[in-house]
Design a protein around this motif. Sequence first.
Motif, PDB file in Angstrom:
ATOM      1  N   PRO A   1     -12.316 -14.949  21.065  1.00  0.00           N
ATOM      2  CA  PRO A   1     -10.954 -15.426  21.376  1.00  0.00           C
ATOM      3  C   PRO A   1     -10.606 -15.171  22.842  1.00  0.00           C
ATOM      4  O   PRO A   1     -10.958 -14.131  23.401  1.00  0.00           O
ATOM      5  N   LYS A   2      -9.922 -16.128  23.451  1.00  0.00           N
ATOM      6  CA  LYS A   2      -9.624 -16.029  24.884  1.00  0.00           C
ATOM      7  C   LYS A   2      -8.901 -14.733  25.235  1.00  0.00           C
ATOM      8  O   LYS A   2      -9.171 -14.115  26.255  1.00  0.00           O
ATOM      9  N   TRP A   3      -7.978 -14.316  24.374  1.00  0.00           N
ATOM     10  CA  TRP A   3      -7.187 -13.121  24.673  1.00  0.00           C
ATOM     11  C   TRP A   3      -8.035 -11.856  24.646  1.00  0.00           C
ATOM     12  O   TRP A   3      -7.647 -10.822  25.206  1.00  0.00           O
TER      13      TRP A   3
ATOM     14  N   LEU B   1     -16.854 -14.071  29.654  1.00  0.00           N
ATOM     15  CA  LEU B   1     -15.618 -14.798  29.929  1.00  0.00           C
ATOM     16  C   LEU B   1     -15.708 -16.276  29.573  1.00  0.00           C
ATOM     17  O   LEU B   1     -14.684 -16.958  29.483  1.00  0.00           O
ATOM     18  N   SER B   2     -16.925 -16.777  29.346  1.00  0.00           N
ATOM     19  CA  SER B   2     -17.118 -18.194  28.995  1.00  0.00           C
ATOM     20  C   SER B   2     -17.575 -18.382  27.550  1.00  0.00           C
ATOM     21  O   SER B   2     -17.920 -19.499  27.157  1.00  0.00           O
ATOM     22  N   LYS B   3     -17.584 -17.318  26.744  1.00  0.00           N
ATOM     23  CA  LYS B   3     -18.056 -17.395  25.359  1.00  0.00           C
ATOM     24  C   LYS B   3     -16.971 -17.994  24.459  1.00  0.00           C
ATOM     25  O   LYS B   3     -15.924 -17.394  24.232  1.00  0.00           O
ATOM     26  N   ASP B   4     -17.256 -19.178  23.901  1.00  0.00           N
ATOM     27  CA  ASP B   4     -16.270 -19.843  23.053  1.00  0.00           C
ATOM     28  C   ASP B   4     -16.010 -19.083  21.753  1.00  0.00           C
ATOM     29  O   ASP B   4     -14.925 -19.183  21.178  1.00  0.00           O
TER      30      ASP B   4
ATOM     31  N   ARG C   1     -11.473 -11.826  25.565  1.00  0.00           N
ATOM     32  CA  ARG C   1     -12.658 -11.902  26.415  1.00  0.00           C
ATOM     33  C   ARG C   1     -12.629 -10.901  27.571  1.00  0.00           C
ATOM     34  O   ARG C   1     -13.628 -10.249  27.858  1.00  0.00           O
ATOM     35  N   SER C   2     -11.503 -10.772  28.240  1.00  0.00           N
ATOM     36  CA  SER C   2     -11.433  -9.850  29.383  1.00  0.00           C
ATOM     37  C   SER C   2     -11.686  -8.416  28.948  1.00  0.00           C
ATOM     38  O   SER C   2     -12.377  -7.656  29.643  1.00  0.00           O
TER      39      SER C   2
END
Length: 381
Positions: free
Chosen positions: A126-128, A120-123, A130-131
Amino acid sequence: MPQPLPKIVHMSSAHPPFDVRIFHRECVSLAQEGYPVSLVVPHQQDEVRQGVQICAVPVAKNRLGRMFGVVWAVYKRALAEKGDIYHFHDPELIPVGLLLQLQGKKVVYDVHEDVPTDILSKDWIPKWLRSLVALGMGLLERLAGTFLSGIVAVTEPIGARFPAHKTILLQNFPHPQEIAALQNLPYQTRPAQALYTGSITRVRGLFEMLEAMQRLPDTKLRLTLIGNFAPETLEAEAAQHPGFSRTDYLGYKNRPDTLALLSSSRIGLSILHPIPSFLVSQPTKLYEYMMAGMPFVASDFPLWRASIGHNNCGLFVDPRKPDAIAQAIQWLLDHPAEAEAMGQRGRRLVAEQLNWGVEFVKLKELYRRLSQPPALGHLEA
């Protein structure tokens, strides 16, 4: 006659070949006890180091190359080693571990971090996405916990995510041989040097440390960084910060050089950001600072404070506040007798309790248990 010791094959696709936990603590300790040990890992060549057979696979040029090409190469090379027990160290190798288990091998997963939370913190993801990736890794680790022979966890919160009957806690404590080998300079004669060791990243407090250096009035104090920038482009950004003028970046150092720098530094820094995966981590560097007889300035995480805070071996601060970090460093510089006493308490604690000698017994017992032939059931008439 006593049974021969099982051949242990350690595997990593993501760690350097001479990683402190994998090579120096686990593999070398096993070799010293007489175990046949191979380490399958990305490296330039096959070689034998300190009794450990390094089995080289190609070094990937990028993350995708590692996660696909290197993982498959690790599997093929590990299988060719014909081990009795296979012990892997990266979540991306879980499919390899399951495949080996399906072939009747004994397989151990060494869990270094809370993988789903860390994702969840991996740059680079992509944020969308990560979950979804975190959910998938959680399911994959659940399969590993169900079907693999054993689980090794680095902290209790990580171990609690796996079946208790097959999980052991193997903490990142210093090796007794390294404790004995340290040539500690008397604390009062050490140069005014604050040391950070490990991967150099934003979330490990790089810019908070630089900010703290900028705010310290003592111009003699130097920040020393040992490790690699991740990503590499971060070095150029750090070099533009005013605090970098009071920083000595030494790059990656081998183990003897690192131990020498530990022995000659006054303060150890571990300013990790309060991201979920770090909150349940147990950084090697904290215990190495203590081993070297120096006080630390570290993030005020509940797990860290609960495990060593009551021993008064260092100062805990809010890692998001450079002023608090600078004030803690300055206090240790202004109170050298108290700082030395903190360092000595830490060194005694590591020498007597928090060391690899205590932990290694648990690893040997796990291997002994996995090496036992299965109990015969009652024969039916």
